[in-house]
Motif scaffolding. Sequence first.
Motif, PDB file in Angstrom:
ATOM      1  N   SER A 256     -11.019  -2.438  -5.908  1.00 32.07           N
ATOM      2  CA  SER A 256     -10.145  -3.344  -5.557  1.00 32.07           C
ATOM      3  C   SER A 256      -8.815  -2.931  -4.855  1.00 32.07           C
ATOM      4  O   SER A 256      -8.289  -1.812  -4.800  1.00 32.07           O
ATOM      5  CB  SER A 256      -9.822  -3.768  -7.217  1.00 32.07           C
ATOM      6  OG  SER A 256     -10.880  -4.091  -7.926  1.00 32.07           O
ATOM      7  N   VAL A 257      -8.680  -3.839  -3.971  1.00 26.41           N
ATOM      8  CA  VAL A 257      -7.371  -3.567  -3.247  1.00 26.41           C
ATOM      9  C   VAL A 257      -6.624  -5.013  -3.219  1.00 26.41           C
ATOM     10  O   VAL A 257      -6.985  -6.050  -2.370  1.00 26.41           O
ATOM     11  CB  VAL A 257      -7.909  -3.253  -1.665  1.00 26.41           C
ATOM     12  CG1 VAL A 257      -6.439  -2.985  -0.909  1.00 26.41           C
ATOM     13  CG2 VAL A 257      -8.970  -2.166  -1.718  1.00 26.41           C
ATOM     14  N   ASP A 258      -5.481  -4.971  -3.795  1.00 29.04           N
ATOM     15  CA  ASP A 258      -4.570  -6.260  -3.980  1.00 29.04           C
ATOM     16  C   ASP A 258      -3.689  -6.220  -2.947  1.00 29.04           C
ATOM     17  O   ASP A 258      -3.568  -5.219  -2.169  1.00 29.04           O
ATOM     18  CB  ASP A 258      -3.643  -5.960  -5.349  1.00 29.04           C
ATOM     19  CG  ASP A 258      -4.309  -6.032  -6.566  1.00 29.04           C
ATOM     20  OD1 ASP A 258      -5.541  -6.587  -6.596  1.00 29.04           O
ATOM     21  OD2 ASP A 258      -3.947  -5.447  -7.540  1.00 29.04           O
TER      22      ASP A 258
ATOM     23  N   VAL B 213      -1.282  -3.705  -1.057  1.00 31.84           N
ATOM     24  CA  VAL B 213      -1.651  -2.102  -1.143  1.00 31.84           C
ATOM     25  C   VAL B 213      -2.346  -1.522  -0.013  1.00 31.84           C
ATOM     26  O   VAL B 213      -3.003  -2.117   0.383  1.00 31.84           O
ATOM     27  CB  VAL B 213      -2.468  -2.027  -2.481  1.00 31.84           C
ATOM     28  CG1 VAL B 213      -3.097  -0.736  -2.820  1.00 31.84           C
ATOM     29  CG2 VAL B 213      -1.974  -2.650  -3.831  1.00 31.84           C
TER      30      VAL B 213
ATOM     31  N   SER C 145      -4.737   2.932  -3.815  1.00 38.55           N
ATOM     32  CA  SER C 145      -5.703   2.196  -4.785  1.00 38.55           C
ATOM     33  C   SER C 145      -6.323   2.903  -5.670  1.00 38.55           C
ATOM     34  O   SER C 145      -7.117   2.294  -6.606  1.00 38.55           O
ATOM     35  CB  SER C 145      -6.570   1.442  -3.924  1.00 38.55           C
ATOM     36  OG  SER C 145      -7.575   1.910  -2.991  1.00 38.55           O
TER      37      SER C 145
ATOM     38  N   ALA D 181       0.621  -0.408  -6.217  1.00 39.76           N
ATOM     39  CA  ALA D 181      -0.512   0.515  -6.123  1.00 39.76           C
ATOM     40  C   ALA D 181      -1.076   1.082  -7.455  1.00 39.76           C
ATOM     41  O   ALA D 181      -2.310   1.098  -7.625  1.00 39.76           O
ATOM     42  CB  ALA D 181      -0.195   1.695  -5.169  1.00 39.76           C
TER      43      ALA D 181
ATOM     44  N   CYS E 175      -3.058  -1.347  -9.281  1.00 37.29           N
ATOM     45  CA  CYS E 175      -4.494  -1.450  -8.665  1.00 37.29           C
ATOM     46  C   CYS E 175      -5.282  -0.295  -9.040  1.00 37.29           C
ATOM     47  O   CYS E 175      -6.562  -0.348  -9.367  1.00 37.29           O
ATOM     48  CB  CYS E 175      -4.451  -1.485  -6.964  1.00 37.29           C
ATOM     49  SG  CYS E 175      -5.775  -1.926  -6.287  1.00 37.29           S
TER      50      CYS E 175
ATOM     51  N   ASN F 166      -9.368   0.657 -10.891  1.00 35.46           N
ATOM     52  CA  ASN F 166     -10.235   1.207 -10.076  1.00 35.46           C
ATOM     53  C   ASN F 166     -10.910   2.655 -10.932  1.00 35.46           C
ATOM     54  O   ASN F 166     -11.893   3.037 -10.648  1.00 35.46           O
ATOM     55  CB  ASN F 166     -10.021   1.719  -8.661  1.00 35.46           C
ATOM     56  CG  ASN F 166      -9.860   0.252  -7.806  1.00 35.46           C
ATOM     57  OD1 ASN F 166     -10.691  -0.586  -7.610  1.00 35.46           O
ATOM     58  ND2 ASN F 166      -8.860   0.192  -6.943  1.00 35.46           N
TER      59      ASN F 166
END
Length: 269
Positions: free
Chosen positions: A70-72, A75, A106, A131, A134, A138
């Motif tokens: 997942s990468v918002d 980030v 991340s 970060a 996120c 992860n």
Amino acid sequence: MSASPSLLPCSAIVTRLRAAGCVFAEDEARLLLSTARTAEDLAVMVDRRAAGMPLEHVLGWAEFCGLRVSVDPGVFVPRRRTEFLARLAVALAPARAVLVDLCCGSGAVGAAVAGVVDQAELYASDIDPAAVRCARRNVAGCGGQVHQGDLYESLPGSLRGRVDVLIANVPYVPTDAVGLLPTEARVHEPRVALDGGSDGLDVLRRVAAGAPQWLAPGGSLLVETSERQARQAVETIAGSGLTARMDGSDELNATVVIGTRPALPRRSD
């Protein structure tokens, strides 16, 4: 009822992305089509990508070491070259290793390493609240902990002298060169994840200075850097009391400097 994204013309998306300068427009179009839930979602995603938002932020994920991370938005996006850093960390980690991922972003590197090392104990840290949020998602699957703070500042004190592998994907772009980065990075990624100070090594120096206090005997620090900075990075890490060496991957255009704390001498009977 909204049309299914799969019924929308891929060719039109490719044309739009090409016009926006996307080199891999066909591949990106397929990813957008496979990720969008509705035609409306797809239209928004195409608009965002055409406007220059990183593909990973548009999709909400990036592929890293075979994982979907997942990468918002906002980030730092994990780079493919950093997979080399993860591979080296895995190779150095014993079973039940205590792992620390500094400047974790991340959490991609820590998650990738902890997911492979048997019964690993993972701790990660980043100064950026987005970060950290996120990364917590992860690393949840491997039982990792993520702390918000400046480098070692937020780590549990009980880790001092116990860390087997200390990973630090520090920012290493010189301040004057940040403005030369692609627009995707300059505009959409946090400067704190890019700017490494006047020569790009400010954060690396701080990581190296603290590493001997946190590493277990025989434990290793791994830091990604550029080929141009590698010699100075080796000298910096060696100056902290670690045995330093450089490794690189031509395939991924990646350079990693490794510093190892000397093991305790064996006791003679």
